[in-house]
Design a protein around this motif. Structure first.
Motif, PDB file in Angstrom:
ATOM      1  N   UNK A 180     -48.320  46.016  16.358  1.00 14.10           N
ATOM      2  CA  UNK A 180     -48.942  44.817  15.788  1.00 14.10           C
ATOM      3  C   UNK A 180     -48.328  43.525  16.298  1.00 14.10           C
ATOM      4  N   UNK A 181     -47.351  43.641  17.184  1.00 18.29           N
ATOM      5  CA  UNK A 181     -46.686  42.447  17.719  1.00 18.29           C
ATOM      6  C   UNK A 181     -47.644  41.707  18.656  1.00 18.29           C
ATOM      7  N   UNK A 182     -48.005  40.463  18.351  1.00 17.86           N
ATOM      8  CA  UNK A 182     -48.943  39.723  19.211  1.00 17.86           C
ATOM      9  C   UNK A 182     -48.287  39.183  20.481  1.00 17.86           C
ATOM     10  N   UNK A 183     -46.958  39.140  20.488  1.00 20.05           N
ATOM     11  CA  UNK A 183     -46.241  38.638  21.655  1.00 20.05           C
ATOM     12  C   UNK A 183     -45.619  39.767  22.453  1.00 20.05           C
ATOM     13  N   UNK A 184     -44.360  39.589  22.786  1.00 20.24           N
ATOM     14  CA  UNK A 184     -43.649  40.581  23.596  1.00 20.24           C
ATOM     15  C   UNK A 184     -42.553  41.251  22.779  1.00 20.24           C
ATOM     16  N   UNK A 185     -42.128  42.389  23.268  1.00 16.73           N
ATOM     17  CA  UNK A 185     -40.987  43.075  22.674  1.00 16.73           C
ATOM     18  C   UNK A 185     -39.747  42.616  23.439  1.00 16.73           C
ATOM     19  N   UNK A 186     -38.871  41.912  22.756  1.00 14.66           N
ATOM     20  CA  UNK A 186     -37.643  41.423  23.383  1.00 14.66           C
ATOM     21  C   UNK A 186     -36.527  42.396  23.017  1.00 14.66           C
TER      22      UNK A 186
ATOM     23  N   UNK B 224     -31.956  47.202  28.965  1.00 14.14           N
ATOM     24  CA  UNK B 224     -32.739  46.817  30.147  1.00 14.14           C
ATOM     25  C   UNK B 224     -33.706  47.931  30.547  1.00 14.14           C
ATOM     26  N   UNK B 225     -33.211  49.170  30.504  1.00 12.49           N
ATOM     27  CA  UNK B 225     -34.070  50.286  30.893  1.00 12.49           C
ATOM     28  C   UNK B 225     -35.202  50.471  29.892  1.00 12.49           C
ATOM     29  N   UNK B 226     -34.922  50.362  28.612  1.00 13.44           N
ATOM     30  CA  UNK B 226     -35.959  50.510  27.594  1.00 13.44           C
ATOM     31  C   UNK B 226     -37.011  49.421  27.755  1.00 13.44           C
ATOM     32  N   UNK B 227     -36.572  48.186  28.006  1.00 11.75           N
ATOM     33  CA  UNK B 227     -37.518  47.093  28.221  1.00 11.75           C
ATOM     34  C   UNK B 227     -38.409  47.380  29.429  1.00 11.75           C
ATOM     35  N   UNK B 228     -37.813  47.902  30.496  1.00 10.74           N
ATOM     36  CA  UNK B 228     -38.589  48.211  31.697  1.00 10.74           C
ATOM     37  C   UNK B 228     -39.603  49.314  31.425  1.00 10.74           C
ATOM     38  N   UNK B 229     -39.193  50.335  30.667  1.00  6.94           N
ATOM     39  CA  UNK B 229     -40.110  51.431  30.341  1.00  6.94           C
ATOM     40  C   UNK B 229     -41.262  50.943  29.485  1.00  6.94           C
ATOM     41  N   UNK B 230     -40.959  50.122  28.486  1.00  3.86           N
ATOM     42  CA  UNK B 230     -42.009  49.562  27.637  1.00  3.86           C
ATOM     43  C   UNK B 230     -42.994  48.738  28.463  1.00  3.86           C
ATOM     44  N   UNK B 231     -42.465  47.871  29.320  1.00  2.00           N
ATOM     45  CA  UNK B 231     -43.329  46.989  30.107  1.00  2.00           C
ATOM     46  C   UNK B 231     -44.245  47.762  31.036  1.00  2.00           C
ATOM     47  N   UNK B 232     -43.752  48.879  31.583  1.00  2.00           N
ATOM     48  CA  UNK B 232     -44.546  49.634  32.550  1.00  2.00           C
ATOM     49  C   UNK B 232     -45.516  50.603  31.899  1.00  2.00           C
TER      50      UNK B 232
ATOM     51  N   UNK C 227     -47.518  49.696  29.038  1.00  2.00           N
ATOM     52  CA  UNK C 227     -48.500  49.024  28.214  1.00  2.00           C
ATOM     53  C   UNK C 227     -47.984  48.174  27.085  1.00  2.00           C
ATOM     54  N   UNK C 228     -46.668  48.037  26.953  1.00  2.00           N
ATOM     55  CA  UNK C 228     -46.096  47.211  25.884  1.00  2.00           C
ATOM     56  C   UNK C 228     -45.271  46.090  26.518  1.00  2.00           C
ATOM     57  N   UNK C 229     -45.821  44.899  26.690  1.00  2.28           N
ATOM     58  CA  UNK C 229     -45.095  43.809  27.347  1.00  2.28           C
ATOM     59  C   UNK C 229     -43.713  43.602  26.735  1.00  2.28           C
ATOM     60  N   UNK C 230     -42.683  43.649  27.573  1.00  2.00           N
ATOM     61  CA  UNK C 230     -41.303  43.582  27.079  1.00  2.00           C
ATOM     62  C   UNK C 230     -40.418  42.888  28.090  1.00  2.00           C
TER      63      UNK C 230
ATOM     64  N   UNK D 118     -43.051  37.202  18.881  1.00  4.39           N
ATOM     65  CA  UNK D 118     -42.372  38.371  19.447  1.00  4.39           C
ATOM     66  C   UNK D 118     -41.757  39.264  18.383  1.00  4.39           C
ATOM     67  N   UNK D 119     -41.297  40.433  18.832  1.00  5.98           N
ATOM     68  CA  UNK D 119     -40.441  41.320  18.033  1.00  5.98           C
ATOM     69  C   UNK D 119     -39.122  41.474  18.774  1.00  5.98           C
TER      70      UNK D 119
END
Length: 328
Positions: free
Chosen positions: A46-52, A64-72, A74-77, A97-98
């Motif tokens: 439900x986050x309208x922005x990005x996952x930080x 950093x790795x989790x953010x990269x996995x999320x971004x690749x 479908x979850x902008x991070x 954001x979250x």
């Protein structure tokens, strides 16, 4: 300095102990997945922005790795360094954001220092720690328990099992979100256009095929001597045999030429209608290049003719074209 007691057996034993301890740490997470995991997924969906994602030290590397996995998937991070966050980088965090914060102790000073700003922005906080009673766990909207019985380090000091468990929990989150979003293989390819996976999922036959004047083709009444010149001039190791409207009648390859000479001595004036393979394997231009590769491998052939929906010749490609495109 290497200990004099080190032996191949002791090295193997240590390695196996580490793998056993880390596997046990990951396995223990499964039983802990509960309503908190669901709550974390719902917050992120439900986050309208990005996952930080933030973390310090070894946890920062995992973040950093989790953010990269999320971004690749479908979850902008993005990754926020918590120490830099206190010196301006918190500007990348918005009210839309979250925040996903990683800390094994749950008491990382650099993360705790930015929590007042996170609260003021009303940014939902998800914590992943190894201590459910920690400050970070208590201040989070949702806490995911990544505690391990002990580190895989023989001294029980270096972050090993704990970072592995946290990374696995991050993967669990990312994959749950991927499935919930209906993220597809085509979506994955769009975020990986430069890699081999992206090429396999995005590149079409029409992107790599030969066409126009570079396309080898002869008529059914063309003698072998002229067909050989066509094969040589176009450099694809074969030629298509077509009718007056360019509908495919057959194919003649370098291999067919060698086999023809093995059977007869004087065949230079023999027409293609008598030498070509009828009903060759073909593919449409809109097909994936990876499908062309599968056809070539399945039929053990080195080239394909490309046809339109009325069986007219519009292109050709061989294994070298797929190699150059990075499909093979």
């Amino acid at each position: 300095m290497t200990s004099s007691t080190v032996t191949p057996e002791s090295l193997l034993a240590t390695g196996r102990d580490v793998l056993r301890l880390e596997a046990a740490a990951v396995a223990a997470l499964e039983a802990r997945l509960d309503a908190d995991f669901v709550g974390a997924c719902e917050l992120l969906l439900n986050c309208p922005g990005r996952i930080v994602v933030t973390g310090m030290g070894k946890s920062g590397i995992i973040a950093r790795k989790i953010a990269a996995t999320l971004a690749s998937t479908g979850s902008p991070a993005l990754f926020l360094h918590p120490a830099e966050g206190s010196h301006g980088d918190l500007g990348m965090l918005t009210r839309q954001d979250c925040l996903l914060a990683l800390s094994n102790s749950g008491e990382t000073a650099e993360i705790l220092a930015i929590l007042p700003v996170v609260k003021r922005l009303a940014v939902p906080l998800i914590a992943m720690t190894g201590n459910p009673q920690s400050t970070l766990a208590h201040r989070a909207a949702v806490h995911l328990n990544c505690a391990v019985a002990r580190e895989a380090c023989p001294l029980n000091l270096a972050p090993t099992a704990s970072t592995t468990a946290t990374l696995a929990m991050g993967d669990a989150l990312a994959m749950a979100l991927l499935q919930a979003r209906g993220f597809s293989a085509d979506d994955f390819a769009l975020s990986h256009p430069g890699g081999s996976l992206g090429k396999r999922l995005l590149l079409r036959v029409q992107d790599v095929m030969h066409r126009g004047t570079s396309l080898p083709k002869v008529r059914a009444d063309t003698p072998l001597c002229e067909a050989v010149l066509e094969i040589s001039s176009k450099g694809l190791g074969m030629t298509a045999v077509v009718d007056a409207e360019d509908r495919v009648l057959g194919i003649f390859t370098d291999g067919d030429l060698r086999r023809a000479f093995a059977r007869r001595q004087d065949i230079w004036e023999q027409p293609m209608a008598e030498l070509a393979h009828a009903k060759p394997t073909t593919i449409v231009a809109e097909a994936l290049a990876a499908e062309a590769l599968a056809l070539m491998e399945g039929h053990r052939i080195g080239a394909l003719l490309v046809i339109d929906h009325e069986a007219r010749l519009i292109g050709a490609l061989n294994m070298h074209d797929l190699l150059r495109a990075g499909i093979v």
